[in-house]
Design an enzyme around this catalytic site. Structure first.
Site, PDB file in Angstrom:
ATOM      1  N   ASN A   1      -8.531   0.974   6.481  1.00  0.00           N
ATOM      2  CA  ASN A   1      -7.498   0.743   7.482  1.00  0.00           C
ATOM      3  C   ASN A   1      -7.960   1.254   8.858  1.00  0.00           C
ATOM      4  O   ASN A   1      -8.128   0.488   9.796  1.00  0.00           O
ATOM      5  CB  ASN A   1      -6.198   1.436   7.043  1.00  0.00           C
ATOM      6  CG  ASN A   1      -5.088   1.246   8.053  1.00  0.00           C
ATOM      7  OD1 ASN A   1      -5.086   0.266   8.792  1.00  0.00           O
ATOM      8  ND2 ASN A   1      -4.165   2.181   8.110  1.00  0.00           N
ATOM      9  N   THR A   2      -8.185   2.569   8.939  1.00  0.00           N
ATOM     10  CA  THR A   2      -8.473   3.191  10.242  1.00  0.00           C
ATOM     11  C   THR A   2      -9.652   2.533  10.964  1.00  0.00           C
ATOM     12  O   THR A   2      -9.606   2.335  12.180  1.00  0.00           O
ATOM     13  CB  THR A   2      -8.751   4.701  10.045  1.00  0.00           C
ATOM     14  OG1 THR A   2      -7.639   5.263   9.339  1.00  0.00           O
ATOM     15  CG2 THR A   2      -8.924   5.418  11.367  1.00  0.00           C
TER      16      THR A   2
ATOM     17  N   ASP B   1       0.855  -1.200   0.000  1.00  0.00           N
ATOM     18  CA  ASP B   1       0.000   0.000   0.000  1.00  0.00           C
ATOM     19  C   ASP B   1       0.890   1.250   0.000  1.00  0.00           C
ATOM     20  O   ASP B   1       1.807   1.352   0.822  1.00  0.00           O
ATOM     21  CB  ASP B   1      -0.875  -0.054   1.264  1.00  0.00           C
ATOM     22  CG  ASP B   1      -1.933   1.026   1.293  1.00  0.00           C
ATOM     23  OD1 ASP B   1      -2.390   1.451   0.218  1.00  0.00           O
ATOM     24  OD2 ASP B   1      -2.313   1.437   2.412  1.00  0.00           O
TER      25      ASP B   1
ATOM     26  N   HIS C   1      -9.311   5.234  -1.951  1.00  0.00           N
ATOM     27  CA  HIS C   1      -8.595   5.166  -0.662  1.00  0.00           C
ATOM     28  C   HIS C   1      -9.439   5.871   0.404  1.00  0.00           C
ATOM     29  O   HIS C   1     -10.417   6.532   0.092  1.00  0.00           O
ATOM     30  CB  HIS C   1      -7.230   5.850  -0.797  1.00  0.00           C
ATOM     31  CG  HIS C   1      -6.219   5.003  -1.483  1.00  0.00           C
ATOM     32  ND1 HIS C   1      -5.107   4.497  -0.847  1.00  0.00           N
ATOM     33  CD2 HIS C   1      -6.158   4.539  -2.755  1.00  0.00           C
ATOM     34  CE1 HIS C   1      -4.405   3.779  -1.702  1.00  0.00           C
ATOM     35  NE2 HIS C   1      -5.021   3.786  -2.869  1.00  0.00           N
ATOM     36  N   GLY C   2      -9.005   5.717   1.654  1.00  0.00           N
ATOM     37  CA  GLY C   2      -9.696   6.429   2.739  1.00  0.00           C
ATOM     38  C   GLY C   2     -11.110   5.937   2.950  1.00  0.00           C
ATOM     39  O   GLY C   2     -12.021   6.726   3.199  1.00  0.00           O
ATOM     40  N   GLY C   3     -11.304   4.611   2.893  1.00  0.00           N
ATOM     41  CA  GLY C   3     -12.648   4.027   2.982  1.00  0.00           C
ATOM     42  C   GLY C   3     -13.322   4.191   4.340  1.00  0.00           C
ATOM     43  O   GLY C   3     -14.532   3.990   4.458  1.00  0.00           O
TER      44      GLY C   3
ATOM     45  N   ASN D   1     -10.204   0.860  -0.059  1.00  0.00           N
ATOM     46  CA  ASN D   1      -9.233   0.583   1.006  1.00  0.00           C
ATOM     47  C   ASN D   1      -9.771   0.981   2.379  1.00  0.00           C
ATOM     48  O   ASN D   1     -10.272   2.092   2.546  1.00  0.00           O
ATOM     49  CB  ASN D   1      -7.959   1.395   0.777  1.00  0.00           C
ATOM     50  CG  ASN D   1      -7.200   0.985  -0.452  1.00  0.00           C
ATOM     51  OD1 ASN D   1      -7.648   0.133  -1.212  1.00  0.00           O
ATOM     52  ND2 ASN D   1      -6.054   1.589  -0.662  1.00  0.00           N
TER      53      ASN D   1
ATOM     54  N   HIS E   1      -7.330   9.877   4.145  1.00  0.00           N
ATOM     55  CA  HIS E   1      -7.112   8.765   5.074  1.00  0.00           C
ATOM     56  C   HIS E   1      -7.525   9.188   6.483  1.00  0.00           C
ATOM     57  O   HIS E   1      -7.391  10.350   6.849  1.00  0.00           O
ATOM     58  CB  HIS E   1      -5.622   8.387   5.099  1.00  0.00           C
ATOM     59  CG  HIS E   1      -5.136   7.793   3.812  1.00  0.00           C
ATOM     60  ND1 HIS E   1      -4.116   8.338   3.083  1.00  0.00           N
ATOM     61  CD2 HIS E   1      -5.528   6.687   3.135  1.00  0.00           C
ATOM     62  CE1 HIS E   1      -3.897   7.597   2.007  1.00  0.00           C
ATOM     63  NE2 HIS E   1      -4.740   6.587   2.010  1.00  0.00           N
ATOM     64  N   GLY E   2      -7.970   8.229   7.258  1.00  0.00           N
ATOM     65  CA  GLY E   2      -8.314   8.518   8.655  1.00  0.00           C
ATOM     66  C   GLY E   2      -9.716   9.097   8.751  1.00  0.00           C
ATOM     67  O   GLY E   2     -10.526   8.970   7.837  1.00  0.00           O
TER      68      GLY E   2
HETATM   69  P1  13P Z   1      -8.524   4.657   5.944  1.00  0.00           P
HETATM   70  O1  13P Z   1      -7.447   4.541   6.980  1.00  0.00           O
HETATM   71  O2  13P Z   1      -9.149   6.006   5.949  1.00  0.00           O
HETATM   72  O3  13P Z   1      -9.520   3.575   6.053  1.00  0.00           O
HETATM   73  O4  13P Z   1      -7.806   4.546   4.522  1.00  0.00           O
HETATM   74  C1  13P Z   1      -7.096   3.376   4.205  1.00  0.00           C
HETATM   75  C2  13P Z   1      -6.324   3.514   2.946  1.00  0.00           C
HETATM   76  O5  13P Z   1      -6.708   4.209   2.036  1.00  0.00           O
HETATM   77  C3  13P Z   1      -5.089   2.749   2.821  1.00  0.00           C
HETATM   78  O6  13P Z   1      -4.398   3.053   1.671  1.00  0.00           O
END
Ligand code: 13P
Length: 287
Positions: free
Chosen positions: A231-232, A84, A207-209, A229, A177-178
């Site tokens: 993550n957070t 990533d 990104h930044g799902g 994507n 993101h976040g």
């Molecule tokens: P989030 O942390 O906002 O979910 O974004 C994840 C991301 O886009 C990883 O590349």
């Protein structure tokens, strides 16, 4: 067996759903994502940032762990192991280590340099049958110390990068993101539609799902987004479940301090988050 993300993304684009990329940080995370994907019969992409790769003792360790789990957990759904936001050097290291997919994030370079480096990596990935994601227009927010301003990509630049033969393209459309700030303007669907118009069949990546309202996610998928994507949100649910477990004093009771018990509520919370996202993205049953 790890697979390239190409087939799963082309199918998602044609079927108007999106495959989730869930970032992994440790063994529990990885196991939770894989078990959920298998249970829901969904294809899945495991995302590894360069920081998470270092934390997990390097890319070779990650490849060994993931391949071991695919076998030991009898995972039958398609799984791609994807770098990533990779640097040029990071992408090369992951290709060497056995990843099945990489992202080269050249969005901070002038477009000519982004094109040059992406071209070289496309060639290597094509030779090895790996999928490759490129980025145009930096995604806002902070990730592993890299701060972007949430630009909207230039659709003509997106076409230039798409024409290099990448498998999927991340285009900034006001996503970050976040957590999203209260005054966030929302996704720019005009930008997304213009990028789609220029790039044709290219599966697009959002990104930044974390924290994007459901209706915006669905609209983005209808306009060509085939990979999202997250993550957070997994981090938050893991942390919250762990905090509740500790606050309840369970870590002090009996053998509650055993890491297998201590980390279990967080691992379950990640499963619930992944399930919710796969249902929203429409990838359930698509493996
Ligand atoms: P989030 O942390 O906002 O979910 O974004 C994840 C991301 O886009 C990883 O590349």
């Amino acid at each position: 067996m790890l697979v390239s993300a190409k087939d799963m993304l082309n199918k998602a684009r044609d079927g108007k759903y999106a495959v989730g990329q869930f970032n992994i940080n440790n063994l529990e995370w990885t196991k939770s994502v894989l078990l959920t994907a298998e249970e829901l019969k969904s294809p899945v992409i495991l995302g590894v940032s360069e920081g998470a790769g270092k934390y997990m003792c390097g890319y070779k360790t990650v490849v060994g762990m993931v391949k071991g789990m695919l076998e030991e957990l009898n995972i039958t759904v398609p799984v791609a192991l994807h770098l990533d936001h990779g640097s040029y050097e990071g992408a090369k290291k992951c290709i060497e280590a056995g990843f099945s997919s990489v992202m080269f994030d050249g969005s901070h370079y002038p477009i000519a340099e982004n094109i040059e480096k992406t071209t070289e990596l496309v060639k290597i990935c094509n030779e090895k049958g790996l999928s490759i994601e490129a980025e145009v227009g930096s995604i806002g927010g902070e990730e592993d110390g890299v701060v972007g301003m949430g630009e909207c990509a230039d659709p003509s630049e997106c076409k230039q990068i798409a024409d290099l033969g990448v498998t999927m393209l991340a285009a900034g459309i006001g996503n970050i993101h976040g957590k999203y700030p209260d005054n966030w303007a929302g996704l720019s669907f005009d930008t997304l539609a213009a990028v789609k118009e220029k790039t044709g069949d290219m599966p697009l990546v959002l990104h930044g799902g974390t924290g994007i309202p459901e209706d915006m996610i669905k609209k983005a998928i209808s306009l060509g987004v085939a990979k999202i994507n997250v993550n957070t949100e997994c981090q938050l649910s893991f942390a919250d479940a762990t905090r509740k477990y500790i606050e309840a004093g369970k870590d002090l009771e009996g053998k509650g301090f055993d890491p297998r018990k201590l980390l279990a509520p967080g691992a379950e919370a990640i499963k619930a988050t992944v399930k919710e996202k796969m249902e929203l993205f429409g990838s359930v049953g698509k493996a």
